[in-house]
Write a protein that holds these residues in place. Structure first.
Motif, PDB file in Angstrom:
ATOM      1  N   ILE A  44       0.841  -1.207   0.000  1.00  0.00           N
ATOM      2  CA  ILE A  44       0.000   0.000   0.000  1.00  0.00           C
ATOM      3  C   ILE A  44       0.874   1.253   0.000  1.00  0.00           C
ATOM      4  N   GLU A  45       1.937   1.238   0.813  1.00  0.00           N
ATOM      5  CA  GLU A  45       2.856   2.384   0.870  1.00  0.00           C
ATOM      6  C   GLU A  45       3.545   2.595  -0.473  1.00  0.00           C
ATOM      7  N   GLU A  46       3.903   1.494  -1.133  1.00  0.00           N
ATOM      8  CA  GLU A  46       4.672   1.599  -2.368  1.00  0.00           C
ATOM      9  C   GLU A  46       3.790   1.959  -3.573  1.00  0.00           C
ATOM     10  N   LYS A  47       2.598   1.342  -3.670  1.00  0.00           N
ATOM     11  CA  LYS A  47       1.801   1.453  -4.897  1.00  0.00           C
ATOM     12  C   LYS A  47       0.594   2.381  -4.757  1.00  0.00           C
ATOM     13  N   LEU A  48       0.271   2.770  -3.524  1.00  0.00           N
ATOM     14  CA  LEU A  48      -0.857   3.675  -3.277  1.00  0.00           C
ATOM     15  C   LEU A  48      -2.101   3.248  -4.079  1.00  0.00           C
ATOM     16  N   PRO A  49      -2.620   2.065  -3.848  1.00  0.00           N
ATOM     17  CA  PRO A  49      -3.769   1.580  -4.634  1.00  0.00           C
ATOM     18  C   PRO A  49      -5.033   2.353  -4.312  1.00  0.00           C
ATOM     19  N   ASP A  50      -5.938   2.355  -5.274  1.00  0.00           N
ATOM     20  CA  ASP A  50      -7.258   2.940  -5.039  1.00  0.00           C
ATOM     21  C   ASP A  50      -8.130   2.011  -4.197  1.00  0.00           C
ATOM     22  N   LEU A  51      -7.910   0.692  -4.359  1.00  0.00           N
ATOM     23  CA  LEU A  51      -8.790  -0.294  -3.739  1.00  0.00           C
ATOM     24  C   LEU A  51      -7.971  -1.459  -3.187  1.00  0.00           C
ATOM     25  N   VAL A  52      -8.351  -1.944  -1.988  1.00  0.00           N
ATOM     26  CA  VAL A  52      -7.748  -3.143  -1.398  1.00  0.00           C
ATOM     27  C   VAL A  52      -8.878  -4.081  -0.992  1.00  0.00           C
ATOM     28  N   ILE A  53      -8.757  -5.330  -1.416  1.00  0.00           N
ATOM     29  CA  ILE A  53      -9.690  -6.371  -0.967  1.00  0.00           C
ATOM     30  C   ILE A  53      -8.869  -7.367  -0.166  1.00  0.00           C
ATOM     31  N   THR A  54      -9.150  -7.496   1.126  1.00  0.00           N
ATOM     32  CA  THR A  54      -8.270  -8.258   2.004  1.00  0.00           C
ATOM     33  C   THR A  54      -9.046  -9.095   3.012  1.00  0.00           C
ATOM     34  N   ASP A  55      -8.467 -10.246   3.338  1.00  0.00           N
ATOM     35  CA  ASP A  55      -8.982 -11.064   4.442  1.00  0.00           C
ATOM     36  C   ASP A  55      -8.789 -10.262   5.735  1.00  0.00           C
ATOM     37  N   ILE A  56      -9.766 -10.299   6.609  1.00  0.00           N
ATOM     38  CA  ILE A  56      -9.669  -9.517   7.842  1.00  0.00           C
ATOM     39  C   ILE A  56      -8.743 -10.180   8.853  1.00  0.00           C
ATOM     40  N   SER A  57      -8.535 -11.516   8.702  1.00  0.00           N
ATOM     41  CA  SER A  57      -7.701 -12.234   9.660  1.00  0.00           C
ATOM     42  C   SER A  57      -6.524 -12.852   8.917  1.00  0.00           C
ATOM     43  N   MET A  58      -5.333 -12.205   9.046  1.00  0.00           N
ATOM     44  CA  MET A  58      -4.126 -12.687   8.374  1.00  0.00           C
ATOM     45  C   MET A  58      -2.967 -12.693   9.368  1.00  0.00           C
ATOM     46  N   PRO A  59      -1.939 -13.498   9.112  1.00  0.00           N
ATOM     47  CA  PRO A  59      -0.772 -13.487   9.984  1.00  0.00           C
ATOM     48  C   PRO A  59       0.018 -12.170   9.856  1.00  0.00           C
ATOM     49  N   ASP A  60       0.700 -11.814  10.934  1.00  0.00           N
ATOM     50  CA  ASP A  60       1.596 -10.643  10.943  1.00  0.00           C
ATOM     51  C   ASP A  60       0.848  -9.345  10.631  1.00  0.00           C
ATOM     52  N   GLY A  61      -0.291  -9.174  11.299  1.00  0.00           N
ATOM     53  CA  GLY A  61      -1.042  -7.935  11.108  1.00  0.00           C
ATOM     54  C   GLY A  61      -2.405  -8.189  10.528  1.00  0.00           C
ATOM     55  N   SER A  62      -3.461  -7.896  11.305  1.00  0.00           N
ATOM     56  CA  SER A  62      -4.818  -8.147  10.819  1.00  0.00           C
ATOM     57  C   SER A  62      -5.273  -7.037   9.880  1.00  0.00           C
ATOM     58  N   GLY A  63      -6.445  -7.293   9.254  1.00  0.00           N
ATOM     59  CA  GLY A  63      -7.014  -6.275   8.392  1.00  0.00           C
ATOM     60  C   GLY A  63      -7.359  -5.007   9.155  1.00  0.00           C
ATOM     61  N   ILE A  64      -7.777  -5.166  10.419  1.00  0.00           N
ATOM     62  CA  ILE A  64      -8.094  -3.989  11.247  1.00  0.00           C
ATOM     63  C   ILE A  64      -6.841  -3.139  11.452  1.00  0.00           C
ATOM     64  N   ASP A  65      -5.697  -3.816  11.664  1.00  0.00           N
ATOM     65  CA  ASP A  65      -4.438  -3.071  11.812  1.00  0.00           C
ATOM     66  C   ASP A  65      -4.134  -2.285  10.540  1.00  0.00           C
ATOM     67  N   VAL A  66      -4.388  -2.897   9.394  1.00  0.00           N
ATOM     68  CA  VAL A  66      -4.089  -2.242   8.111  1.00  0.00           C
ATOM     69  C   VAL A  66      -4.971  -1.011   7.923  1.00  0.00           C
ATOM     70  N   ILE A  67      -6.300  -1.165   8.172  1.00  0.00           N
ATOM     71  CA  ILE A  67      -7.194  -0.021   7.934  1.00  0.00           C
ATOM     72  C   ILE A  67      -6.905   1.120   8.919  1.00  0.00           C
ATOM     73  N   LYS A  68      -6.483   0.762  10.132  1.00  0.00           N
ATOM     74  CA  LYS A  68      -6.096   1.816  11.092  1.00  0.00           C
ATOM     75  C   LYS A  68      -4.898   2.617  10.563  1.00  0.00           C
ATOM     76  N   GLU A  69      -3.932   1.885   9.983  1.00  0.00           N
ATOM     77  CA  GLU A  69      -2.737   2.552   9.473  1.00  0.00           C
ATOM     78  C   GLU A  69      -3.072   3.414   8.263  1.00  0.00           C
ATOM     79  N   VAL A  70      -3.968   2.930   7.413  1.00  0.00           N
ATOM     80  CA  VAL A  70      -4.416   3.705   6.250  1.00  0.00           C
ATOM     81  C   VAL A  70      -5.078   5.002   6.722  1.00  0.00           C
ATOM     82  N   GLN A  71      -5.928   4.892   7.737  1.00  0.00           N
ATOM     83  CA  GLN A  71      -6.607   6.073   8.266  1.00  0.00           C
ATOM     84  C   GLN A  71      -5.594   7.046   8.903  1.00  0.00           C
ATOM     85  N   ARG A  72      -4.637   6.499   9.623  1.00  0.00           N
ATOM     86  CA  ARG A  72      -3.645   7.351  10.295  1.00  0.00           C
ATOM     87  C   ARG A  72      -2.841   8.157   9.293  1.00  0.00           C
TER      88      ARG A  72
END
Length: 533
Positions: A44-72
């Motif tokens: 996400i940092e490298e490619k700045l996508p318009d859209l991400v479709i992701t499993d909410i439960s993944m190893p090494d960082g959940s989807g909730i962690d990702v969306i929090k970072e995107v919002q931050r």
């Protein structure tokens, strides 16, 4: 074009998402894939996508962690979450942090289209990007692949006129490179699907995964598409020549499905059709071959080109059944088990691909055996309710081997009762008596002489015989003699007095009188009437 990243810790789900909807037609390019939360955030940092479709439960960082970072970081990336479970607390958090939508696996195409459309609308409104306006209209119609699947489904069922099908194909601008069409019907292992490990969501996810894997393999051999038929699949392959090796394709499908998804499939190859108009015949022949899968082990490949199967062998079937019954009466367990193998082979041949016929034939064996036991004085204590339960269970078996195992167990139970019941000795005695009468009916057999053969006094023997046959001894012997007299009368040119001697009557008049008493006519009259008819 909009850019998107797909993320899931299962690669096969990512493959399925890529094929589920027409990304390019929608104006979306897949620019990345990720299998962990950390990898997704880096992309996400490298490619700045318009859209991400992701499993909410993944190893090494959940989807909730990702969306929090995107919002931050105040990125404009839109996120759609997917999960294999109804995790409502996760869904609540996801939507609270600005997720576009939350979908449950296996993902329905229409729901994914709707969620992506919602994300594109939000992107358009935020960026005032008018270039995406025309793409949104795609969501108001079914995509090309879905329309093709529905059309081919109707063609295989024969519920669409060919002229209408042609118009739809022309409207879809569909071109076929090969001149032949073949249907491969893929049946997933019923037993594995019905065990407790598989819920409805898991079953749908499995069929979805099998469909994607099969679709990928078809492209290596030509072109085609996969249609869902309940929990099974109808695979339509467009190929160049009738002699193309579809057996090889089917084998690769079966082996890879077992390797990657750990489930057996049975595949039936239909007769090739030389035009799309005849695709229903290919489908019908594949379904017809699937009838034979009941008699095969799981993972079998059956083809229209295999040697034609024929029924028949009823005489051998009857002989095999009689041999099993005799072995049970003789209490020969090993012989019973060996003879059952031969009996089941004759059943499979006579059934000719029909499960119901096989069930009826083996049940007839069971009932004949029980009747024979009753005739020799062994009460098996089987209630009508128990017989009904047996019948219901027999119709539910998914493989012939399961049916034969069930019948074998019932027969061995009967054998155990024969071996331990007080009447087993009597059964053996009756067997000896009947066989002696069959072999010596032409001689002067009396109640006294027969009683001595089995070491009984005549009075007890008379009662014993009637108890087991429901006839008195003299009448029983007479019936045996008369049946053989009819056989000689119709199958030989012997005179009446000669026949009388051969069946134990030295007085032809006495024989004729007894014959008339049994059949209503004198021997010669009876023969003339039968021959005349």
């Amino acid at each position: 074009m909009l850019n998107a990243i797909l993320a899931d810790d299962e690669p096969i789900i990512i493959k399925g998402l890529k094929k589920l909807i027409p990304w390019e037609e929608l104006g979306i390019t897949i620019v990345g894939e990720a299998m962990t939360g950390r990898s997704l955030m880096e992309q996400i940092e490298e490619k700045l996508p318009d859209l991400v479709i992701t499993d909410i439960s993944m190893p090494d960082g959940s989807g909730i962690d990702v969306i929090k970072e995107v919002q931050r970081r105040q990125l404009h990336t839109k996120i759609i979450f997917v999960s294999a479970y109804q995790e409502f607390s996760y869904a609540k958090d996801a939507l609270a942090f600005g997720a576009v939508d939350y979908l449950v696996k296996p993902i329905e195409k229409s729901l994914l289209l709707e969620a992506v459309g919602k994300a594109m609308t939000q992107l358009k409104e935020a960026n005032e990007d008018q270039s995406s306006k025309g793409k949104l209209a795609v969501y108001e119609q079914k995509d090309k692949k879905t329309q093709l699947e529905e059309l081919f489904d109707r063609l295989t069922q024969g519920d669409i006129r060919w002229e209408e099908a042609q118009r739809k194909l022309q409207a879809l601008n569909m071109q076929f490179t090969g001149s032949c069409f073949s249907v491969l019907y893929v049946e997933l292992a019923h037993v594995q699907l019905q065990d407790g490990r598989w819920g409805e969501h898991e079953k749908r996810l499995l069929v979805f995964a099998v469909s994607n894997l099969v679709d990928e393999l078809i492209q290596v051999y030509g072109s085609g598409l996969v249609i869902r038929k309940g929990e099974n699949l109808c695979v339509i392959v467009n190929h160049t020549r009738i002699e193309d090796d579809l057996q090889r394709l089917a084998s690769e499908m079966r082996d890879k499905i077992l390797f990657y998804l750990k489930i057996h499939v049975t595949i039936c190859i239909g007769r090739p059709a030389l035009s799309l108009q005849d695709i229903r015949q290919s489908y019908s022949s594949a379904i017809e071959m699937m009838n034979y899968s009941f008699f095969e082990k799981e993972g079998t490949i059956l083809s229209w080109s295999q040697e034609e199967r024929r029924g028949g062998g009823d005489q051998f079937l009857a002989e095999a059944k009689h041999a099993v019954i005799k072995a049970v009466i003789a209490k020969e367990k090993q012989q019973v088990q060996e003879l059952l193998v031969s009996f089941y082979e004759h059943v499979a041949t006579s059934a000719n691909g029909r499960k119901e016929s096989a069930v009826l034939l083996v049940y007839a064996m069971l009932t004949d055996l029980m009747e024979e036991m009753s005739a020799v004085g062994i009460d098996l204590q089987v209630s009508p309710e128990q017989r009904k339960d047996w019948q219901q269970r027999m119709h539910q078996f998914y493989r012939f081997c399961d049916l034969t195992d069930f019948i074998t167990d019932r027969i061995l139970d009967i054998l155990e009762q024969v071996s331990t019941a007080g009447g087993s000795r009597e059964a053996q005695q009756m067997k000896i008596i009947k066989e002696f009468i069959e072999e010596h009916y032409s001689e002067n057999i009396t109640l006294e002489s027969m009683a001595s053969q089995v070491f009984m006094n005549p009075y007890y023997f008379s009662s014993f015989f009637k108890k087991h046959t429901h006839e008195n001894f003299k009448q029983y012997v007479t019936n045996i003699r008369m049946k053989n007299a009819v056989r000689l009368l119709l199958q030989t040119d012997l005179l009446v007095y000669e026949i009388a001697e051969q069946v134990g009557y030295h007085n032809p008049r006495q024989f004729s009188d007894m014959f008339k008493k049994s059949y209503g006519k004198l021997p010669q009259e009876y023969k003339s009437q039968i021959k005349g008819n």
